[in-house]
Write a protein that holds these residues in place. Structure first.
Motif, PDB file in Angstrom:
ATOM      1  N   VAL A  27       9.289  -7.223   4.250  1.00 12.60           N
ATOM      2  CA  VAL A  27       7.941  -7.468   3.750  1.00 12.60           C
ATOM      3  C   VAL A  27       7.148  -8.257   4.790  1.00 12.60           C
ATOM      4  CG1 VAL A  27       6.622  -8.650   1.980  1.00 12.60           C
ATOM      5  CG2 VAL A  27       8.706  -7.447   1.369  1.00 12.60           C
ATOM      6  N   THR A  28       5.933  -7.810   5.065  1.00 14.50           N
ATOM      7  CA  THR A  28       5.088  -8.539   6.010  1.00 14.50           C
ATOM      8  C   THR A  28       4.344  -9.639   5.257  1.00 14.50           C
ATOM      9  OG1 THR A  28       4.782  -6.445   7.112  1.00 14.50           O
ATOM     10  CG2 THR A  28       3.355  -8.249   7.797  1.00 14.50           C
ATOM     11  N   GLU A  29       4.471 -10.839   5.771  1.00 14.63           N
ATOM     12  CA  GLU A  29       3.816 -11.967   5.094  1.00 14.63           C
ATOM     13  C   GLU A  29       2.405 -12.166   5.608  1.00 14.63           C
ATOM     14  OE1 GLU A  29       5.450 -15.805   4.836  1.00 14.63           O
ATOM     15  OE2 GLU A  29       7.109 -15.176   3.546  1.00 14.63           O
ATOM     16  N   ILE A  30       1.494 -12.345   4.684  1.00 15.65           N
ATOM     17  CA  ILE A  30       0.097 -12.605   5.048  1.00 15.65           C
ATOM     18  C   ILE A  30      -0.262 -14.007   4.573  1.00 15.65           C
ATOM     19  CG2 ILE A  30      -2.276 -11.927   4.613  1.00 15.65           C
ATOM     20  CD1 ILE A  30      -1.216  -9.047   4.304  1.00 15.65           C
ATOM     21  N   GLN A  31      -0.533 -14.869   5.530  1.00 21.10           N
ATOM     22  CA  GLN A  31      -0.876 -16.245   5.189  1.00 21.10           C
ATOM     23  C   GLN A  31      -2.356 -16.326   4.824  1.00 21.10           C
ATOM     24  OE1 GLN A  31       0.882 -19.507   6.021  1.00 21.10           O
ATOM     25  NE2 GLN A  31       2.753 -18.292   5.765  1.00 21.10           N
ATOM     26  N   TRP A  32      -2.619 -16.946   3.684  1.00 22.99           N
ATOM     27  CA  TRP A  32      -4.006 -17.113   3.233  1.00 22.99           C
ATOM     28  C   TRP A  32      -4.255 -18.610   3.080  1.00 22.99           C
ATOM     29  CZ3 TRP A  32      -5.840 -15.426  -2.352  1.00 22.99           C
ATOM     30  CH2 TRP A  32      -7.183 -15.777  -2.508  1.00 22.99           C
ATOM     31  N   TRP A  33      -4.978 -19.175   4.038  1.00 25.43           N
ATOM     32  CA  TRP A  33      -5.277 -20.610   3.980  1.00 25.43           C
ATOM     33  C   TRP A  33      -6.536 -20.818   3.156  1.00 25.43           C
ATOM     34  CZ3 TRP A  33      -4.262 -23.119   9.454  1.00 25.43           C
ATOM     35  CH2 TRP A  33      -2.907 -22.932   9.761  1.00 25.43           C
ATOM     36  N   HIS A  34      -6.434 -21.690   2.161  1.00 21.64           N
ATOM     37  CA  HIS A  34      -7.589 -21.895   1.282  1.00 21.64           C
ATOM     38  C   HIS A  34      -7.789 -23.382   0.976  1.00 21.64           C
ATOM     39  CE1 HIS A  34      -5.319 -22.817  -2.390  1.00 21.64           C
ATOM     40  NE2 HIS A  34      -4.399 -22.021  -1.885  1.00 21.64           N
ATOM     41  N   GLU A  57       5.130  -3.742   0.262  1.00 26.37           N
ATOM     42  CA  GLU A  57       5.126  -3.855   1.718  1.00 26.37           C
ATOM     43  C   GLU A  57       4.650  -5.219   2.212  1.00 26.37           C
ATOM     44  OE1 GLU A  57       3.465  -0.369   4.159  1.00 26.37           O
ATOM     45  OE2 GLU A  57       2.966   0.047   2.060  1.00 26.37           O
ATOM     46  N   TYR A  58       3.693  -5.791   1.499  1.00 31.55           N
ATOM     47  CA  TYR A  58       3.061  -7.017   1.973  1.00 31.55           C
ATOM     48  C   TYR A  58       3.193  -8.123   0.941  1.00 31.55           C
ATOM     49  CZ  TYR A  58       0.998  -3.783   5.253  1.00 31.55           C
ATOM     50  OH  TYR A  58       0.828  -2.829   6.211  1.00 31.55           O
ATOM     51  N   LYS A  59       3.237  -9.340   1.465  1.00 36.02           N
ATOM     52  CA  LYS A  59       3.302 -10.474   0.571  1.00 36.02           C
ATOM     53  C   LYS A  59       2.229 -11.480   0.982  1.00 36.02           C
ATOM     54  CE  LYS A  59       6.368 -13.889  -1.348  1.00 36.02           C
ATOM     55  NZ  LYS A  59       7.291 -14.910  -0.906  1.00 36.02           N
ATOM     56  N   VAL A  60       1.254 -11.699   0.127  1.00 39.59           N
ATOM     57  CA  VAL A  60       0.211 -12.675   0.423  1.00 39.59           C
ATOM     58  C   VAL A  60       0.700 -14.049  -0.019  1.00 39.59           C
ATOM     59  CG1 VAL A  60      -2.114 -13.423  -0.165  1.00 39.59           C
ATOM     60  CG2 VAL A  60      -1.666 -11.015   0.259  1.00 39.59           C
TER      61      VAL A  60
END
Lengths: 440, 293
Positions: A27-34, A57-60
């Motif tokens: 799984v490709t990790e997507i970093q979401w800075w908030h 496929e992706y993990k936010v």
């Protein structure tokens, strides 16, 4: 026998765990800075979880990185260190800085086109998308949490003063008259305002269709210079200064601090963010309501439309192009009406797509929660003009500080409105010159 | 025969000071050089475009009347913080030194504020003194005093001075207490037998003997007031009203960290560095002469 079974279970679960681990690696990790806290942060996590559950496929991964300015600083440091996050939530004040950083960001319209995701900028509210578009109308960042300015009034205090709360002040002169009556009835504080620069100058200018800065409020280029010392703004700041002297307007701080003075019942009226709705609902122990932001009826074109505040999601440039696909998919998910309407109804931020607005109407949300649609009505009051699309100013953080300082000198009677605004324009322009030098 | 201890090896003395030198180089000299270099640049926030502009950042600073005004604010603030901080801590230390019952509890409570972070300390005081919600505000209002630091510059300055002093008082207190306890009891007793009262014993014996401690704390407190107080200002007043509490180090923080103007912020920190270096030199050359070791 029992031992053997136990061993079998051990091995089986170990294998299962190992299998899960390899699946997790794929799984490709997507970093979401908030910068969302409290209930808002929970909501952000909920959205990410829903997206993660919807595909494999992706993990936010949402990460709270401190307040808006802090997370932006952190992201810039990470970019300089070669390891930026994928998605960064940036407040509207940072828009010009992000836009100028061409090598560091991936414009959203490009991203969505390259990844073949359905993306129609017209699906967004004009007042929202125009703030974050370039001069040719391309959306550069993904609208997320937007709010605007409204007037809140304390019904109980109005009744006590012999006023009809169902008939809140429409114009600033009306507000002055009501404030006088409120004061006469013994209210400790008749009127206050949160975010003074944003409400009383930035959006005030848009609401009255007068420029805040040259070159279409900065949308036209880095050569923009401040112009908010015009007669309309000077008149309003002078009025507020006079009201401060008469005790009709009480200054309670630069940012969100004044809200506490309203929810505690001390101040009978406040102009502040529509995003304060949930907070007031939770804390006010009196009857209250939302009303439209006042204006000066004799100013031509007023009321125009208010401008937004809040934040959008910027995509940082990635070394690994696989990331973009996941980000684009997430954005498609995020702007779906179901997610948007839930975000709007549970947070008090405005619905950013027309579809979400329609859905909320259909669900009867505005009948059940009167006043929650005033913000969006103000934003869509008229199609945005060059004066009301929004603001695109570099070094905006410093400019807001300068405006805060100069306004305080009016409230305390040290300067006249004209002197203070002239000085704010002069000092603010020095900041714009610096920004232009650094980015040209 | 020589009485001093002399290193016979050539390299041993260098090896022994090397760790300290390394720490100084990495954590003090290198960042300082970086700041010096950065102050000559104008750069966008992401570092994509960099221009070498010589002293333009400094020119911009010194043509800004508001920047010059913040020197005065900083001077007043530092003098107040160091002065009140030292005097109050010394008084508390003298009392603590004389307490017999409950001394441990008393001392522990006095040391407690040091464990509180600056920003938290500021928030605590803002809670007490907030013009809308503060408890002390209500007390003052009922006594007929209008407390509103949001618009009153003197009150805003008072707020950050109180917070900064409160935060530093434990540190000063500890050193003063240790200093007082190291004064030989025989001296005090002899003076007492000669008929000197407590006040006289303090001024003629304890205070002069404390002078090395006092001098050390003076230097530390000035540095503290100049460098370590931005979090307090940030959390309490954001530099306002107008510019009443905009001290130099707060502007460095605001322009550099919040507003991402690195060149301008670096130039300010170079100015600040120059001021503190010269202040420290002055203190060692002139004030230290009056210290009795």
């Amino acid at each position: 026998m029992a031992n053997r079974i136990r061993r079998f279970i051990c091995i089986a679960s170990a294998l299962a765990l190992a299998g899960m681990a390899t699946a997790a690696q794929a799984v490709t990790e997507i970093q979401w800075w908030h910068s969302m806290t409290g209930a808002l942060s929970d909501k952000v996590n909920e959205i990410a979880n829903k997206f993660n559950a919807s595909q494999s496929e992706y993990k936010v991964v949402p990460v709270y990185k401190g307040q808006y300015d802090e997370s932006m600083t952190a992201a810039i440091a990470a970019y300089r260190g070669g390891n930026p996050p994928q998605i960064l939530q940036v407040f509207e004040v940072g828009t010009a800085t992000m836009m100028a950083a061409k090598g560091a960001i991936k414009p959203v319209y490009q991203l969505m086109a390259e990844e073949h995701q359905p993306f129609d900028p017209k699906a967004f509210l004009g007042a929202v998308s125009s703030y974050f578009s370039d001069t040719s109308g391309h959306l550069l960042s993904m609208p997320f949490n937007s709010s605007t300015q409204v007037l809140y009034i304390n019904d109980d205090a109005f009744k006590k003063a012999g006023l009809d709360p169902a008939n809140p002040p429409k114009t600033w002169p009306d507000l002055e008259k009501d404030a006088e009556k409120l004061k006469a009835s013994g209210a400790a504080c008749a009127f206050t305002t949160g975010w003074q620069s944003w409400v009383q100058l930035e959006s005030f200018s848009a609401w009255h269709n007068v420029p805040f800065a040259s070159l279409q409020n900065g949308f036209g280029g880095l050569g923009t210079r401040l112009e908010f010392n015009g007669p309309v703004q000077v008149r309003h700041i002078k009025n507020l200064g006079d009201w401060a002297k008469k005790g009709l307007f009480t200054y309670k701080g630069r940012k969100d601090e004044p809200l506490a003075a309203f929810t505690s019942g001390e101040c009978a009226m406040i102009t502040t963010s529509s995003g304060s709705y949930a907070n007031i609902k939770a804390n006010a122990k009196f009857a209250w309501r939302v009303a439209t932001l006042p204006y000066y009826a004799d100013v031509k074109g007023a009321p125009q439309n208010t401008i937004i505040g809040g934040a959008t999601l910027w995509v940082m440039k990635q070394k690994n192009p696989d990331m973009y696909k996941g980000i684009a998919k997430f954005f498609t998910f995020l702007s779906s009406p179901e997610i948007q309407v839930d975000w709007h109804e549970s947070t008090g931020y405005v619905p950013i797509t027309l579809a979400a607005y329609d859905l909320a109407k259909k669900q009867g949300f505005y009948q059940k929660n009167p006043g929650t649609d005033i913000a969006i009505k103000e934003l869509t009051n008229k199609p945005p003009t060059a004066n009301s699309r929004g603001l695109r100013l570099g070094n905006f953080v410093q400019i807001r500080n300068i405006i805060d300082e100069e306004l305080e000198s009016v409230w305390s009677g040290q300067k006249t409105a004209k002197q203070a605004l002239d000085s704010a324009v002069k000092r603010g322009n020095e900041q714009l010159v610096r920004f232009q030098k650094a980015n040209e | 025969m020589e009485k001093r201890v002399v290193f016979r090896s050539r390299w041993l003395p260098y090896a022994l000071v090397a760790p300290q030198l390394l720490v100084t180089l990495v954590f003090f000299v290198w960042p300082a050089v970086q700041a010096l270099y950065q102050s000559l640049l104008i750069q966008d926030a992401f570092g994509a475009k960099t221009q070498f502009v010589w002293f333009d950042n400094f020119k911009d600073l010194f043509s800004d009347s508001h920047y010059l005004a913040s020197f005065q604010v900083t001077a007043v603030f530092s003098v107040l913080v160091a002065g009140i901080g030292l005097a109050a801590a010394l008084m508390l230390a003298v009392f603590a030194d004389r307490v017999i019952r409950g001394a441990k509890l008393y001392k522990t409570l006095l040391i407690l504020p040091y464990a509180v972070a600056s920003a938290v300390a500021a928030v605590l005081w803002v809670f007490l003194l907030n013009p809308t919600l503060g408890i002390l505000t209500h007390v003052m209002r009922s006594l007929g005093y209008d407390w509103n630091y949001l618009l009153n510059p003197r009150q805003a300055l008072a707020l950050i001075v109180i917070t900064a002093v409160w935060k530093q008082i434990s540190y000063n207190f500890l050193f003063f207490l240790a200093g007082l306890q190291s004064i030989p009891k025989s001296l005090i007793e002899a003076a007492a037998i000669d008929g000197a009262g407590p006040a006289r014993r303090f001024w003629t014996i304890a205070f002069p003997l404390l002078s090395p401690t006092t001098f050390f704390l003076l230097v530390v407190n000035i540095v503290y007031a100049f460098f370590d107080t931005f979090a307090i200002v940030d959390a309490a007043t954001s530099g306002g009203p107008v510019q009443a509490t905009s001290i130099l180090v707060f502007k460095v923080y605001q322009d550099g960290v919040q507003a991402l103007d690195l060149g301008g912020s670096a130039a300010q920190s170079v100015v600040l560095m120059a001021i503190v270096i010269s202040l420290t030199v002055v203190q060692f050359r002139f004030v230290e002469r009056r210290v009795q070791y």
